[in-house]
Every structure is written in structure tokens, then in C-alpha cells.
Enzyme design. Structure first.
Site, PDB file in Angstrom:
ATOM      1  N   ASP A  21       6.958  15.441  -8.109  1.00  0.00           N
ATOM      2  CA  ASP A  21       7.110  16.375  -6.987  1.00  0.00           C
ATOM      3  C   ASP A  21       5.746  16.785  -6.431  1.00  0.00           C
ATOM      4  O   ASP A  21       5.569  16.909  -5.212  1.00  0.00           O
ATOM      5  CB  ASP A  21       7.880  17.624  -7.428  1.00  0.00           C
ATOM      6  CG  ASP A  21       9.351  17.345  -7.731  1.00  0.00           C
ATOM      7  OD1 ASP A  21       9.814  16.235  -7.380  1.00  0.00           O
ATOM      8  OD2 ASP A  21      10.008  18.217  -8.316  1.00  0.00           O
ATOM      9  N   GLU A  43       4.272  14.040  -4.236  1.00  0.00           N
ATOM     10  CA  GLU A  43       4.916  14.041  -2.919  1.00  0.00           C
ATOM     11  C   GLU A  43       4.454  15.235  -2.083  1.00  0.00           C
ATOM     12  O   GLU A  43       4.198  15.101  -0.877  1.00  0.00           O
ATOM     13  CB  GLU A  43       6.438  14.073  -3.077  1.00  0.00           C
ATOM     14  CG  GLU A  43       7.024  12.766  -3.574  1.00  0.00           C
ATOM     15  CD  GLU A  43       8.528  12.802  -3.709  1.00  0.00           C
ATOM     16  OE1 GLU A  43       9.173  11.749  -3.533  1.00  0.00           O
ATOM     17  OE2 GLU A  43       9.091  13.885  -3.998  1.00  0.00           O
ATOM     18  N   ASP A  48       7.953  13.142   0.731  1.00  0.00           N
ATOM     19  CA  ASP A  48       8.905  12.073   0.413  1.00  0.00           C
ATOM     20  C   ASP A  48       9.153  11.206   1.644  1.00  0.00           C
ATOM     21  O   ASP A  48       9.165   9.976   1.572  1.00  0.00           O
ATOM     22  CB  ASP A  48      10.211  12.694  -0.089  1.00  0.00           C
ATOM     23  CG  ASP A  48      11.292  11.652  -0.337  1.00  0.00           C
ATOM     24  OD1 ASP A  48      11.127  10.805  -1.222  1.00  0.00           O
ATOM     25  OD2 ASP A  48      12.301  11.686   0.385  1.00  0.00           O
ATOM     26  N   GLU A  52       7.136  18.897  -0.628  1.00  0.00           N
ATOM     27  CA  GLU A  52       7.670  17.732  -1.361  1.00  0.00           C
ATOM     28  C   GLU A  52       8.668  16.977  -0.484  1.00  0.00           C
ATOM     29  O   GLU A  52       8.645  15.732  -0.415  1.00  0.00           O
ATOM     30  CB  GLU A  52       8.340  18.225  -2.639  1.00  0.00           C
ATOM     31  CG  GLU A  52       9.081  17.170  -3.422  1.00  0.00           C
ATOM     32  CD  GLU A  52      10.188  17.761  -4.271  1.00  0.00           C
ATOM     33  OE1 GLU A  52      11.141  17.020  -4.573  1.00  0.00           O
ATOM     34  OE2 GLU A  52      10.120  18.954  -4.617  1.00  0.00           O
TER      35      GLU A  52
END
Length: 243
Positions: free
Chosen positions: A132, A135, A63, A59
Site C-alpha cells: 500500500d 502505491e 494503483d 494508494e
């Protein structure tokens, strides 16, 4: 020879992730990365004796990949947009509600591995969890296939939403006008200050906006920027009504 319950369960999980890859059109070389992207920490906590790894590190990576790729896309798509406006628009695209929308469109919730407690409390539909997972999937795809394939995935899932104007509500009138014109391939926008009047401490500006040389809006403001924004607002209303 009959398969054990453990073997049957393993096959079902394998088929589930095979199905996901078929649906999204991207196939992993390392399927352990794919599975990790969908493994919630609650599942790992309940299976401590097995070598499961949750998706939190993926994650973190995803991101960063999203920030970079979306920034690059916006930079190229909106050459006249200011740094502040680009930042605001990017924030709207990579925020939790938007990521949840992308995850829902891909039905990612079906593939998450959750602990029993998290499952019972509706974790599969929890917005933060789904954001989450999206990502983490981007991070896993980047690790497995590289930036170019990660970009191809975003071109199928995220960038079309930008092109459709799904985030234009966070843009100012000039940016919205530019987005509308670019989306329709309608031509070139130009702003001209038509008039400046009043003393230095109380100036007033009149701006006109042109599309392919045709005047589409006029705005009056205490600054050039304000006048241009009002001209763009008028042009937007005109163009939307004519569509």
C-alpha cells in the site's frame, strides 16, 4: 536557544523524509504529500487532534497510475504479445508480493508512520502495508510532479525488473522467447507452419521458429498455436544452453 522536545521530534521527522528524497533522487514540492504517503491509518487514529491524513486515498490513485504506466510499458515492449498474456504479465508486476519487493528495495518500511499497536505487532514489515505504501508513494509523486516524473521513478524501480526477466515465469514459451531475444538484442523471431497433416477433425501441425533466418526449434501440436509454443520451448532451451 534550546529547542523543545516537540521541535526536536519535528526536525527528526523532517530530516528523515529529506534523507528519503536524497536516496531515491526525487524531491517533492509539497512534502506534506510525501509524508501522507507514509502515514498509516493507525497513526492517524492515535493523533486525532492533529491534521494528519492517512495514505489510503493516495494508494487508490497510485494503483491506477501503476496500472496505466505498466500497461503502456508492456504494450510497447512486447508488440507480439496477446491481450491475455499482457494482462497476466501486468497482474504479476502489480500484485502485492511484487510491490513489497519494490518497497523493500527502497527501504520504505523505515519511513512509515504507525500507531503503537500496529508497530508492536510488526506492522512495519507487513506485506499488505508495504504494498500500500509503494502505491501511495506513486500516487503522491504523480500528484506532486505529474505523470512524466512518476514514469521516471518507475523506470528506475519497476521497469528494470521487467527487463531482467523477473516476471518471465508467468509468460508462455513464445512470450519468454521474445523477452529473451529482445533483452539480448539478438534479432527477429519468425514462426512458420512447416507442415499440416491428417484429416480435418484430427489435424496435426508442425511449426518451426527462426531467429534471424536460422531455425532454432521445431514443434508439433493439434493446433498452430500449440505447435508454435512447442517450437518456442525448444528454441528457449537451445538459446539458454548456448549462453
Amino acid at each position: 536557544m534550546q529547542k523543545s522536545d516537540k521541535e526536536k521530534k519535528s526536525v527528526r521527522k523532517y530530516n528523515k523524509y529529506q534523507q528519503l528524497q536524497e536516496e531515491i533522487g526525487f524531491h517533492f514540492t509539497n512534502e506534506r504529500l510525501l509524508k501522507q504517503a507514509f502515514t498509516h491509518s493507525s497513526y492517524v487514529n492515535e493523533h486525532r487532534r492533529k491534521p494528519y491524513e492517512d495514505n489510503e486515498r493516495l494508494e487508490f490513485l497510485g494503483d491506477a497510475v501503476l496500472e496505466l504506466t505498466v500497461s503502456q510499458y508492456l504494450y510497447k515492449k512486447y508488440p507480439l504479445m496477446s491481450e491475455g498474456e499482457l494482462t497476466k504479465l501486468r497482474a504479476a508486476i502489480v500484485c502485492e508480493p511484487s510491490l513489497v519487493t519494490f518497497a523493500h528495495a527502497l527501504q520504505f518500511g523505515r519511513y512509515v508512520l504507525l500507531g503503537k499497536g500496529e508497530e508492536l505487532t510488526g506492522g512495519r514489515e507487513r506485506p499488505a502495508l508495504l504494498a500500500d505504501v509503494f502505491e501511495a508513494f506513486v500516487g503522491a509523486l504523480y500528484l506532486d510532479q505529474g505523470m512524466e516524473v512518476a514514469l521516471q521513478f518507475l523506470k528506475k524501480t519497476v521497469f528494470p525488473k521487467i527487463d531482467e526477466g523477473a516476471f518471465s515465469h508467468v509468460m508462455d514459451y513464445k512470450s519468454q522467447l521474445q523477452e529473451l531475444v529482445q533483452r539480448d538484442g539478438a534479432g527477429t523471431i519468425e514462426y512458420k507452419i512447416h507442415l499440416e497433416k491428417g484429416p480435418a477433425h484430427n489435424k496435426e501441425f508442425v511449426s518451426k521458429v527462426f531467429l534471424n533466418g536460422d531455425m532454432k526449434g521445431t514443434g508439433i501440436g493439434r493446433s498452430k498455436k500449440e505447435a508454435e509454443q512447442k517450437a518456442a520451448q525448444q528454441a528457449l532451451a537451445l538459446l539458454k544452453n548456448s549462453n
